[in-house]
Structure formats: C-alpha cells, structure tokens
Design an enzyme around this catalytic site. Structure first.
Site, PDB file in Angstrom:
ATOM      1  N   HIS A 145       0.833  -1.212   0.000  1.00  0.00           N
ATOM      2  CA  HIS A 145       0.000   0.000   0.000  1.00  0.00           C
ATOM      3  C   HIS A 145       0.868   1.263   0.000  1.00  0.00           C
ATOM      4  CE1 HIS A 145      -3.776  -2.063   0.757  1.00  0.00           C
ATOM      5  NE2 HIS A 145      -3.347  -2.584   1.886  1.00  0.00           N
TER       6      HIS A 145
HETATM    7  C1  BDR Z   1      -3.589   1.803   4.711  1.00  0.00           C
HETATM    8  O1  BDR Z   1      -4.050   1.546   6.047  1.00  0.00           O
HETATM    9  C2  BDR Z   1      -2.984   1.206   6.868  1.00  0.00           C
HETATM   10  O2  BDR Z   1      -3.296   0.098   7.657  1.00  0.00           O
HETATM   11  C3  BDR Z   1      -1.797   0.939   5.964  1.00  0.00           C
HETATM   12  O3  BDR Z   1      -0.589   1.310   6.591  1.00  0.00           O
HETATM   13  C4  BDR Z   1      -2.066   1.777   4.758  1.00  0.00           C
HETATM   14  O4  BDR Z   1      -1.584   3.087   4.925  1.00  0.00           O
HETATM   15  C5  BDR Z   1      -4.199   0.781   3.777  1.00  0.00           C
HETATM   16  O5  BDR Z   1      -5.585   0.889   3.782  1.00  0.00           O
END
Ligand code: BDR
Ligand code: CA
Length: 324
Positions: free
Chosen positions: A252
C-alpha cells in the site's frame, strides 16, 4: 526508463508505522532517488506514541539522521472513533519487531508535526513533496495553521481511498479505506485544498502484491534492516493470507513512494475528489472525473486532483531491488 534520477526528490514523509509504512520508509530513506528530509508521525495503525516510537526507530534503522516529529493523536472531530489495527499490524504496530529497533541518537523534534511541515515547506518554497500514508490529520492541521503552504508544496502524494476500480472497494467498510475512514474530514480538506494531490488508493495498491518470495529477497540485506522488514511482514502476511489468500502483502504505502520514482508505471485520472462525511458511505472517496455535472455540485469549484487507476506492479516492486 531507469528509475534512477539525477536529482533526489526532497520528501517529508507523514506516516503511522505500520508494517507497510516501514517498507515505504525503507524506499524513501534508502533509495538514491529520494532526499528524505523529515518524518512526521500520526495516529492510525497504533496510538501516536507507538507510531512515533516506530518512526524514530525505523529512521535510525535506515541510517537517516533527520528530524522526526509527533503529530495528531486522533482525528479532527471527536465523533470519529479509531478502529484498532492491532490485528493487522500487531500490538506494537510492527508485527512484534519494534523492540528490536535501534535507539535513535537524535531527540524527538520538539515541534508538533504540522508545525514542522509548515516550517520546512516555508523554508524551501516549491521544493518539498509531501508523501502521506496514514490518516491525513497532520496535513489538514498544517493547512489550518498556515494556508499559504498549499501554494509552496511541490506536490502531495497520499496512500488512501478506493474508487471501485477492478473490484477494489473499501477495506474497513464496503466503500471506505482505512486512512480515509480514520479522519474523513481531514481527507476531504486535503483533497479540496489548492495544492496538487495524487491519490494512490486501493485500486492500485491491492494490485501491487509483494509475494512471500519478494519479501524473502530482503533478508540478509541492509545491515539487518532487510531481516527486520522480513520479520515484521510475517504478521502482516498472516492477516492478508487469511483474508485474501494472496501469499504475501499489499504494498500500500510503498506505492505512494514509488509513483515519484516510476511515474510511468501508473495511469492517472483527473477530477475533483470529495469524501462522504455522513451516513453509511462515510469515508467513501468519490471523484467527478467526467466533468459533466455543471455547477452547484459537491465537486464544483474544487481543484482537479489525480487518482491512480492502473499500475504496472512489477515496476513498483522492482524498486526494492534498488535499496540496501
Ligand atoms: C492503509 O491503512 C494502513 O493500515 C496501511 O498502513 C495503509 O496506509 C491501507 O488501507
Ligand atoms: Ca499507513
């Protein structure tokens, strides 16, 4: 095109580490294409005390002697309740490895994160790129503190949101992504401000899967840093294997760093973006990309921002071969 660029990109990284945040920080701190100038922490994957400790330890792990500041401990509005992310990132936010991080030599920056952001942007107008991968509260507070920074930031890149492309909708509700849901008001303010925002949402980050074999390649590299990332991702992978059966993790937050180095790997769509602030769709990100709805809509008069709609994932993942 080679991802190596001659002039490193000056970046302030706003983050809630967070296991995938740690991978993004590895890229930002260790890839020669970046000049990481500061890290600011925000609540999100854990309480801000936890994410700040992790941000400091990771910055030291990656060998950067730069300011790290603590930011918001919760969303702009009290009515928003933070969802516990321990099942995703572990109680320590780093899948159980936080205690192995080095003790940072540099003291915590005394300024709140939003103040540090404003100071650095004002000191280098037109130069700094903000990469934000947690709830966007620190960015919203920075805008509220000094609205003029909108015209002085070079670019804002955020990991957040979901636009329903390729079946990628929300990850904390059927329509909402975690970073947006944690502070929808902040996200809406950041997307409607007069600065250029690139939104790297689940539509592309869930296409950028780091398989177990990709993660294992980090082992033995970076003077222990690669091993620590590998160990941290064990917890994260278990979560995603159980939920989505992907045999790895979603990159992500690293995708938000990657777009700066390999922009040609991403396809963008232009148009103003708003966040739903009430009702069952709270946290949904909606872009008016067809621009055919005239005036008087929630999108009218707001700046056109860029949403990532496609990614060449191997180009993104290959960047991890260029660090350590
Ligand atoms: C996002 O949410 C967090 O848990 C991760 O670090 C990322 O930034 C993904 O939805
Ligand atoms: Ca994050």
């Amino acid at each position: 095109m080679d991802s190596q660029i001659s002039s490193p990109i000056p970046v302030i990284f706003d983050t809630d580490p967070g296991i995938d945040d740690a991978l993004a920080l590895a890229l930002l701190a260790c890839h020669p294409g970046f000049d990481l100038v500061a890290v600011t922490a925000v609540f999100g994957n854990g309480p801000v005390e936890t994410t700040t400790r992790n941000a400091r330890g990771l910055t030291a792990l990656f060998g950067k002697d730069i300011p790290v500041a603590a930011g918001a401990s919760g969303p702009l509005l009290d009515k928003r309740r933070r969802k516990d992310a321990a099942h995703v990132h572990g109680d320590d936010g780093l899948g159980g490895v936080a205690a192995r991080l080095p003790e940072p030599a540099r003291a915590l920056d005394p300024r709140p994160a939003h103040q540090l952001i404003c100071d650095m942007v004002n000191a280098r107008p037109g130069e700094i790129t903000l990469v934000a991968v947690g709830p966007f509260t620190n960015l919203a507070l920075a805008l509220a503190h000094d609205a003029s920074i909108a015209g002085k930031v070079k670019r804002v890149v955020v990991m957040g949101g979901a636009f329903g492309l390729k079946g990628h909708a929300g990850n904390v509700s059927p329509v909402a992504e975690a970073n947006i849901m944690a502070d929808p008001e902040a996200a809406d303010q950041v997307f409607t401000a007069a600065w250029p925002v690139t939104i790297v949402g689940l539509d592309v980050t869930q296409e950028a899967i780091m398989r177990e074999a990709d993660l294992a390649k980090l082992r033995g590299r970076g003077d222990g840093a690669g091993e620590l990332l590998w160990l941290a991702t064990r917890h994260y992978q278990q979560f995603y294997d159980a939920r989505d059966g992907i045999g790895g993790i979603y990159a992500h937050d690293a995708s938000a760093a990657a777009i700066l180095l390999v922009p040609e790997a991403f396809t963008l769509r232009a148009g103003p973006v708003r966040v739903a602030l009430e009702g069952i769709a709270t946290g949904q990100t909606i872009q008016d990309w067809r621009n055919e709805h005239g005036t008087g809509t929630p999108w009218s008069g707001h700046p056109s921002q860029q949403v990532c709609v496609e990614v060449d994932a191997p180009r993104v993942l290959a960047l991890f071969d260029e660090i350590f």
